[in-house]
Design an enzyme around this catalytic site. Structure first.
Site, mmCIF file in Angstrom:
data_model
loop_
_atom_site.group_PDB
_atom_site.id
_atom_site.type_symbol
_atom_site.label_atom_id
_atom_site.label_comp_id
_atom_site.label_asym_id
_atom_site.label_seq_id
_atom_site.Cartn_x
_atom_site.Cartn_y
_atom_site.Cartn_z
ATOM 1 N N GLU A 1 -6.167 14.369 -27.224
ATOM 2 C CA GLU A 1 -5.395 14.088 -28.454
ATOM 3 C C GLU A 1 -4.128 14.940 -28.554
ATOM 4 O O GLU A 1 -3.843 15.528 -29.605
ATOM 5 C CB GLU A 1 -6.275 14.294 -29.698
ATOM 6 N N GLU B 1 -13.612 8.496 -27.412
ATOM 7 C CA GLU B 1 -14.216 8.962 -28.675
ATOM 8 C C GLU B 1 -14.202 7.770 -29.612
ATOM 9 O O GLU B 1 -13.135 7.199 -29.876
ATOM 10 C CB GLU B 1 -13.433 10.110 -29.309
HETATM 11 O O1 AHR Z 1 -15.213 14.293 -32.306
HETATM 12 C C1 AHR Z 1 -14.655 15.168 -33.239
HETATM 13 C C2 AHR Z 1 -13.169 15.404 -32.994
HETATM 14 O O2 AHR Z 1 -12.465 14.237 -33.268
HETATM 15 C C3 AHR Z 1 -12.751 15.750 -31.581
HETATM 16 O O3 AHR Z 1 -12.862 17.102 -31.316
HETATM 17 C C4 AHR Z 1 -11.323 15.336 -31.547
HETATM 18 O O4 AHR Z 1 -10.905 14.947 -30.267
HETATM 19 C C5 AHR Z 1 -11.243 14.212 -32.553
HETATM 20 O O5 AHR Z 1 -10.199 14.384 -33.415
#
Ligand code: AHR
Length: 518
Positions: free
Chosen positions: A200, A320
């Site tokens: 990210e 994610e």
């Molecule tokens: O999964 C929780 C968080 O969400 C992770 O650390 C990050 O990559 C995202 O913003």
């Protein structure tokens, strides 16, 4: 990180949709699914059902790893959690973050545990003990039967550090680093295949946040060194995680791909959805948005690849994804622990998102539910045991059964109008053919009415037993807890013959139907 801000507009589906207005006493809704087993979308990559663990809250320490617990083995791995992880059939596991990865220095996590440095952890505002490091993670992955996926630190880290991590884990040469690995107890290289180039990086919340240009240039040098160390590894570029009005999601992805397209194999995307305004139908429509984002990213990838040799492929890694909105920014017990409790409607959203991945199996080749234990997770522990959250069940069913080729379906279903995403079918479906075994994965989004679904095979026939695996519960807000499993998979059998099988999908249910074709 950012996603799905609550809609300020009022949802009007129940008013707009005539079928939705029918009462439960009236005849079921009707839908049709036509399946031609020769219409193939693509091979379903087993990594579509992956997961993720981060040094965050009780995901690792207090989740999969609890050294002093009587429930743990001699490595400190919680035995009960490991069993639940194995039962989930996790094909691939991402580590160490997430936001945590952007200040993680892997050398802190090797060598004798008691000598490892404790460090201030700034992503989640805590102290990292480093007692769970590279060896622990890779040993855990082997025990769980899952493929490891490491995310390197391209926040505060360097190219050299990223390259050396690949050398430490993957090299068979006799070098200072491989000697160190051996000294730390591991003779053979692990040969880790999947590597993420940061996390990210487009988000201002990230340590080492950069512009797309700066990230592209920086990640390119890391990618070169990593692939020169082990040309067999697969690299994942950090696509944009920030999908919101005013944010140039496409622009970030395109710029990053222009720098990295020669070296990377995947573009990482993240998506979290929520139901802040308690609007069931709008919440259940989120997979339509996921479909759209996938299509947009596919177009961006295709555009970036026009100057590349024709056999170059870059796939999408939704590395994610989950429902996450309740336990977001707030601190609990002095820390951000993100311990979301899930209900049935969340499980239905998960099933529709999995359907979306399968329905784009030609381009989505990796997806990692975030996260595995305690932190926005399907497995939830305390000191004495665990329970399986509602979202465990659809993921488990897909990972266990929905394999092989994704099929391109004709779906005729009544619809409702979502304020954000337009017309949405009450019936959400995907299908997979693994040799002669067919699965049809059916979500009835309707909250109150059953749906008679005529599933017609245009080129084959049903010839007997059909396994029916249904995830449902007494109402959409039903949750599980310690000692209480209200929402789970219930399996029964049915029989079908001829071309059409009629399945009545209960209101607010997910069903995976499985049968062998002749
Ligand atoms: O999964 C929780 C968080 O969400 C992770 O650390 C990050 O990559 C995202 O913003």
């Amino acid at each position: 990180m950012s996603d799905n801000k609550p809609s300020r507009r009022h949802f009007t589906a129940a008013l707009l949709s005539a079928p939705a207005a029918l009462s439960a006493q009236q005849s079921p809704l009707k839908a049709r699914v036509k399946i031609d087993t020769e219409r193939v979308i693509g091979e379903i990559d087993p990594n579509l059902y992956g997961n993720f663990i981060e040094h965050l809250g009780r995901c690792i320490e207090g989740g999969i790893f609890e050294e002093k617990s009587p429930l743990s083995d001699s490595n400190g791995f919680r035995r009960d959690v490991l069993t639940a992880v194995k039962d989930l059939k996790v094909p691939q596991l991402r580590w160490p973050g997430g936001n945590f990865a952007s200040n993680y220095h892997w050398r802190d996590g090797i060598g004798p545990r008691d000598s490892r440095p404790a460090r201030l952890e700034m992503a989640w505002g805590t102290v990292e003990s480093n007692r769970f490091g590279t060896h622990e993670f890779l040993d855990y992955a082997a025990k769980a039967g899952t493929e490891p996926y490491l995310c390197v630190n391209l926040g505060t880290g360097t190219w050299e550090e990223a390259q050396q991590w690949v050398e430490y884990t993957n090299s068979s040469e006799d070098t200072a680093l491989t000697r160190l690995r051996k000294q730390n107890g591991r003779t053979e290289p692990w040969k880790v295949k999947y590597w993420g180039l940061g996390n990210e990086v487009d988000g201002p919340w990230q340590m080492g946040h950069r512009s797309a240009e700066d990230y592209g240039k920086f990640a390119l040098e890391a990618a070169k060194l990593m692939k020169w160390t082990d040309p067999t590894i697969k690299l994942v570029a950090a696509g944009s995680s920030h999908y919101a009005p005013g944010i140039d999601w496409v622009g970030w992805n395109r710029t990053v791909l222009d720098y990295l397209k020669t070296h990377v194999d995947y573009l990482s995307l993240h998506m979290y959805v929520g139901n802040r305004d308690n609007n069931y139908y709008e919440f259940l429509a989120n997979s339509v948005d996921l479909d759209n984002r996938t299509k947009t990213a596919e177009g961006t990838i295709n555009a970036a690849l026009t100057t590349m040799p024709r056999d170059k492929r870059i796939y999408i890694a939704w590395d994610e994804w989950n429902v996450w909105y309740r336990a977001r920014g707030n601190k609990e017990r002095g820390r951000r622990i993100l311990e979301e409790r899930y209900n049935l409607e969340d499980a239905l959203v998960i099933a529709t998102m999995l359907n979306s991945f399968v329905n784009h199996a030609h381009i989505v080749k990796m997806a990692n539910m975030a996260q595995l234990v305690n932190v926005i997770a399907p497995i939830f522990t305390n000191e004495t045991g665990l329970f399986l959250q509602t979202i465990y069940y659809p993921l488990q069913l897909f990972a266990t059964h929905a394999k092989g080729k994704a099929l391109d379906l004709f779906v005729d279903s009544p619809k409702y109008d979502s304020t954000k995403f337009g017309p949405v079918k009450y019936l959400d479906v995907s299908s997979a053919l693994d040799s002669q075994t067919l699965t049809v994965n059916v979500v009835n989004r309707h909250k109150d009415q059953p749906m008679d679904v005529d599933i017609t095979l245009t080129d084959r026939e049903f010839t007997g037993a059909i396994e029916v695996h249904e995830v449902n519960g007494p109402d959409i807000k039903a949750e599980n807890d310690f000692g209480k499993t209200t929402v789970k998979t219930v399996t029964r059998s049915a029989t079908g013959s001829g071309k059409t099988f009629r399945y009545q999908a209960a209101p607010h249910s997910f069903t995976l139907l499985k049968t062998r074709l002749t």
